[in-house]
Each structure stands twice: as structure tokens, then as C-alpha cells.
Design a protein around this motif. Structure first.
Motif, PDB file in Angstrom:
ATOM      1  N   VAL A   1     -75.215 -45.197  33.432  1.00  0.00           N
ATOM      2  CA  VAL A   1     -75.445 -44.149  32.437  1.00  0.00           C
ATOM      3  C   VAL A   1     -76.095 -44.757  31.198  1.00  0.00           C
ATOM      4  O   VAL A   1     -75.740 -45.847  30.743  1.00  0.00           O
ATOM      5  CB  VAL A   1     -74.122 -43.434  32.078  1.00  0.00           C
ATOM      6  N   GLU A   2     -77.071 -44.050  30.663  1.00  0.00           N
ATOM      7  CA  GLU A   2     -77.800 -44.552  29.509  1.00  0.00           C
ATOM      8  C   GLU A   2     -77.190 -44.028  28.208  1.00  0.00           C
ATOM      9  O   GLU A   2     -76.519 -42.992  28.182  1.00  0.00           O
ATOM     10  CB  GLU A   2     -79.274 -44.157  29.609  1.00  0.00           C
ATOM     11  N   GLU A   3     -77.460 -44.761  27.130  1.00  0.00           N
ATOM     12  CA  GLU A   3     -76.898 -44.395  25.835  1.00  0.00           C
ATOM     13  C   GLU A   3     -77.309 -42.991  25.418  1.00  0.00           C
ATOM     14  O   GLU A   3     -76.500 -42.249  24.843  1.00  0.00           O
ATOM     15  CB  GLU A   3     -77.342 -45.402  24.776  1.00  0.00           C
ATOM     16  N   ALA A   4     -78.548 -42.602  25.727  1.00  0.00           N
ATOM     17  CA  ALA A   4     -79.015 -41.276  25.334  1.00  0.00           C
ATOM     18  C   ALA A   4     -78.186 -40.181  25.999  1.00  0.00           C
ATOM     19  O   ALA A   4     -77.873 -39.161  25.369  1.00  0.00           O
ATOM     20  CB  ALA A   4     -80.485 -41.110  25.696  1.00  0.00           C
ATOM     21  N   GLU A   5     -77.811 -40.377  27.279  1.00  0.00           N
ATOM     22  CA  GLU A   5     -76.990 -39.380  27.963  1.00  0.00           C
ATOM     23  C   GLU A   5     -75.598 -39.320  27.357  1.00  0.00           C
ATOM     24  O   GLU A   5     -75.032 -38.234  27.163  1.00  0.00           O
ATOM     25  CB  GLU A   5     -76.898 -39.691  29.454  1.00  0.00           C
ATOM     26  N   LEU A   6     -75.025 -40.480  27.036  1.00  0.00           N
ATOM     27  CA  LEU A   6     -73.706 -40.492  26.428  1.00  0.00           C
ATOM     28  C   LEU A   6     -73.718 -39.787  25.069  1.00  0.00           C
ATOM     29  O   LEU A   6     -72.798 -39.032  24.738  1.00  0.00           O
ATOM     30  CB  LEU A   6     -73.211 -41.930  26.271  1.00  0.00           C
ATOM     31  N   ARG A   7     -74.758 -40.010  24.295  1.00  0.00           N
ATOM     32  CA  ARG A   7     -74.834 -39.365  22.987  1.00  0.00           C
ATOM     33  C   ARG A   7     -75.031 -37.850  23.132  1.00  0.00           C
ATOM     34  O   ARG A   7     -74.507 -37.069  22.331  1.00  0.00           O
ATOM     35  CB  ARG A   7     -75.949 -39.992  22.151  1.00  0.00           C
ATOM     36  N   ALA A   8     -75.768 -37.448  24.157  1.00  0.00           N
ATOM     37  CA  ALA A   8     -75.917 -36.009  24.405  1.00  0.00           C
ATOM     38  C   ALA A   8     -74.576 -35.392  24.797  1.00  0.00           C
ATOM     39  O   ALA A   8     -74.230 -34.285  24.350  1.00  0.00           O
ATOM     40  CB  ALA A   8     -76.953 -35.777  25.488  1.00  0.00           C
ATOM     41  N   LEU A   9     -73.804 -36.096  25.626  1.00  0.00           N
ATOM     42  CA  LEU A   9     -72.477 -35.614  25.991  1.00  0.00           C
ATOM     43  C   LEU A   9     -71.567 -35.548  24.768  1.00  0.00           C
ATOM     44  O   LEU A   9     -70.791 -34.601  24.597  1.00  0.00           O
ATOM     45  CB  LEU A   9     -71.866 -36.513  27.061  1.00  0.00           C
ATOM     46  N   HIS A  10     -71.675 -36.545  23.909  1.00  0.00           N
ATOM     47  CA  HIS A  10     -70.846 -36.549  22.695  1.00  0.00           C
ATOM     48  C   HIS A  10     -71.186 -35.346  21.820  1.00  0.00           C
ATOM     49  O   HIS A  10     -70.285 -34.666  21.301  1.00  0.00           O
ATOM     50  CB  HIS A  10     -71.075 -37.849  21.921  1.00  0.00           C
ATOM     51  N   SER A  11     -72.474 -35.066  21.674  1.00  0.00           N
ATOM     52  CA  SER A  11     -72.896 -33.920  20.872  1.00  0.00           C
ATOM     53  C   SER A  11     -72.387 -32.604  21.449  1.00  0.00           C
ATOM     54  O   SER A  11     -72.109 -31.645  20.723  1.00  0.00           O
ATOM     55  CB  SER A  11     -74.419 -33.878  20.760  1.00  0.00           C
ATOM     56  N   ALA A  12     -72.239 -32.573  22.784  1.00  0.00           N
ATOM     57  CA  ALA A  12     -71.739 -31.371  23.449  1.00  0.00           C
ATOM     58  C   ALA A  12     -70.232 -31.205  23.314  1.00  0.00           C
ATOM     59  O   ALA A  12     -69.695 -30.133  23.613  1.00  0.00           O
ATOM     60  CB  ALA A  12     -72.113 -31.400  24.927  1.00  0.00           C
ATOM     61  N   GLY A  13     -69.533 -32.273  22.898  1.00  0.00           N
ATOM     62  CA  GLY A  13     -68.084 -32.175  22.720  1.00  0.00           C
ATOM     63  C   GLY A  13     -67.269 -33.078  23.617  1.00  0.00           C
ATOM     64  O   GLY A  13     -66.039 -33.007  23.616  1.00  0.00           O
ATOM     65  N   VAL A  14     -67.906 -33.944  24.394  1.00  0.00           N
ATOM     66  CA  VAL A  14     -67.183 -34.861  25.276  1.00  0.00           C
ATOM     67  C   VAL A  14     -66.579 -35.987  24.440  1.00  0.00           C
ATOM     68  O   VAL A  14     -67.234 -36.524  23.535  1.00  0.00           O
ATOM     69  CB  VAL A  14     -68.117 -35.418  26.366  1.00  0.00           C
ATOM     70  N   ARG A  15     -65.348 -36.349  24.765  1.00  0.00           N
ATOM     71  CA  ARG A  15     -64.662 -37.394  24.018  1.00  0.00           C
ATOM     72  C   ARG A  15     -64.000 -38.433  24.913  1.00  0.00           C
ATOM     73  O   ARG A  15     -63.238 -39.276  24.424  1.00  0.00           O
ATOM     74  CB  ARG A  15     -63.603 -36.772  23.092  1.00  0.00           C
ATOM     75  N   GLY A  16     -64.247 -38.387  26.211  1.00  0.00           N
ATOM     76  CA  GLY A  16     -63.645 -39.372  27.091  1.00  0.00           C
ATOM     77  C   GLY A  16     -64.259 -39.333  28.469  1.00  0.00           C
ATOM     78  O   GLY A  16     -65.056 -38.446  28.795  1.00  0.00           O
TER      79      GLY A  16
END
Length: 305
Positions: free
Chosen positions: A109-124
């Protein structure tokens, strides 16, 4: 209230008309463990899945939330969707700030995908070690994922069987993130609550500052959904285990429904009855407030806690 019609195609026999709980959840209650399934026409299930559920989408989840008096949800990625988090993210986004998410990701998984998930509300992220649900859980891959999510302040949710804890504990302790354990580590409730197996789990929680979900009595119970002496607690054999965790780790316990109860075969629970299980494991108002409101807010909405 009909969450799904029992005549719907692919119907799975969960309770379509959850009862009104006798226990009134405190304002701000968070369901920290629930899922969405599809709908499959929009969010296909993963080809490698171990089970095929019926559709249980965000509309049904939100209807249950409102029926039970829950304020917020944490939507955990279901194994039947693999690492495609689209259905989970769709539900979290649709809830606005009333939901957070727990994802499944791959080691590349790339950092950009993780940051997109974080922006969507993912926290774990969730690491699954239950052999009937996943083929393998390679530690090197999971360690790579943990290192990638640590800078975001995310946690790792661990799902395992209690018998496997001795083998897995050193790996868990090495992870650079907070840890959250699903379903009290799935103890064998036919064994003594003060016996060596559950005591080992409690020592692991204590030594590693682990958060614990006192969830899924319907999965752990042997006695099943028969109430005792007319009380609305369907899973009395699980109570000593949940109460012990709440008593010892009151500031690190979490609660959830596990709706829509994936991969159960013996019976499908009444979610209203699951709410009525709460005061049996958390008898005092202070314990209930920590379990249902304060703890999940501190973990998932720290800016508001």
C-alpha cells in the motif's frame, strides 16, 4: 422495524426485527465493531473470500444505529471484501463525522492511499489470524503495514483465537502502534475465568497497554441465547469474562454489536438483547460511560474527547 425483508434474495437469518432494549444506552454511545456487506451489485465480494454473506449495506446499519440509540459507528472491514475497502469507506463517508473506519491493506500500500483512507475517516487496520477466515498472516508483511500506518497515529486491530496467543504474543508486542483486540481474544468460556488461559490473556493486555473489545458474546457463548431467570441477558456464561476485563481495564475497553454478525451458523442474535448484555458486564454508570462513550471517543475522536 424491518432492516431487511426475510424474502430478500440471499437472506441470511439474522434477526430482522431487533427488540427495543430494556437498557437505555447513554447519549454518545459508539458501536466500535460493525460491518457492511456490499451491496454486492455495487461492491463485489472478494474472489478469495471464505464465506458469502447476503447484502447488509449502510442503510440497514444506520437504521439499526438509530433503533438502538447509538450515536456513532466504527465500521470494520469485513474479510469477505478482502483489501477492497470501498464499501466500508462509502459507509463511513455517508455517516459524516458519525463514523470511523478500520481497513484491510496489503504491504505494498502506498502513502497516498493511506492518506486518502485517513481523510475518509479510517483510523486503523485489522490483522486477522483466525485460520478459518484467512489462509495465512505473514508476520513480515504485517510488520511492514504497521510501520507504514504508525506515522498516521493509527492502531492495529488483532483478531485471533485464545489458544494461539502464546505463539503470537511476541509479534504483537513488537508492533509500533497501539493494539486493539477483538472479542476478548475469543476465550473458551467453558474454562474458569481465573484459569491459566484467560489469565495469560489479561497479563498480555496489561503488559502491552492493549485496548479490548468486550464484544460478541453470541460467538463465545456455549449456553446460547436462552435468558436466565427472565433477565434480558442471553449469554450468561460470557458475563464473568467480560466483567473481569471491564473491572481490570476500565479505561481501555470498547463495545460493539458486530452487526450483521458475519459467518454465524448456530443462531443470529437479537441486537436489542446484545445491548441488554452491557449492564451485566459493566454494572455501574461509570463503567458504562467509559465503555460506551469516553473510551471510544478518546481512541477514534480524540479532538472531541
Amino acid at each position: 422495524m424491518h432492516l431487511l425483508s426475510p424474502k430478500s434474495p440471499g437472506w441470511l437469518d439474522w434477526c430482522p426485527d431487533p427488540s427495543v432494549p430494556a437498557f437505555r444506552l447513554p447519549a454518545g454511545t459508539v458501536d466500535t465493531h460493525c460491518h457492511v456487506f456490499g451491496p454486492q451489485a455495487r461492491f463485489p465480494f472478494a474472489p478469495e473470500r471464505k464465506y458469502t454473506p447476503c447484502d447488509g449495506g449502510k442503510e440497514q446499519l444506520f437504521a439499526l444505529r438509530d433503533h438502538l440509540g447509538i450515536a456513532r459507528n466504527v465500521v470494520v472491514q469485513a474479510t469477505c471484501h478482502g483489501a477492497d475497502n470501498s464499501a466500508m469507506v462509502d459507509a463511513v463517508r455517508a455517516a459524516g463525522d458519525r463514523a470511523r473506519g478500520v481497513a484491510t491493506v496489503r504491504p505494498d500500500v502506498e502513502e497516498a492511499e493511506l492518506r486518502a483512507l485517513h481523510s475518509a475517516g479510517v483510523r486503523g487496520v485489522r490483522f486477522n489470524f483466525v485460520r478459518r477466515l484467512v489462509d495465512t498472516a505473514p508476520e513480515d508483511d504485517l510488520r511492514t503495514i504497521a510501520a507504514k500506518i504508525a506515522p498516521l497515529g493509527w492502531h492495529v486491530v488483532l483478531y485471533f483465537e485464545s489458544a494461539d496467543l502464546p505463539e503470537l504474543a511476541p509479534f504483537f508486542a513488537s508492533l509500533p502502534t497501539p493494539l486493539v483486540v477483538d472479542h476478548m481474544g475469543r476465550p473458551d468460556v467453558t474454562r474458569p475465568v481465573d484459569g491459566p488461559e484467560f489469565s495469560r490473556f489479561l497479563r498480555f493486555v496489561d503488559a502491552n497497554d492493549v485496548w479490548v473489545k468486550v464484544t460478541c458474546p453470541e460467538r463465545l457463548s456455549v449456553t446460547g441465547p436462552a435468558a436466565l431467570d427472565g433477565q434480558r441477558d442471553a449469554y450468561t456464561d460470557v458475563v464473568p469474562f467480560g466483567r473481569r476485563v471491564v473491572e481490570e481495564f476500565g479505561d481501555r475497553v470498547l463495545w460493539g454489536t458486530d452487526w450483521p454478525h458475519p459467518n454465524l451458523t448456530d443462531h443470529m442474535p437479537d441486537d436489542g438483547l446484545l445491548v441488554d448484555h452491557v449492564p451485566h458486564i459493566a454494572p455501574t454508570e461509570e463503567q458504562q460511560r467509559l465503555l460506551l462513550v469516553d473510551n471510544p471517543m478518546r481512541l477514534y475522536w480524540p479532538d472531541e474527547a
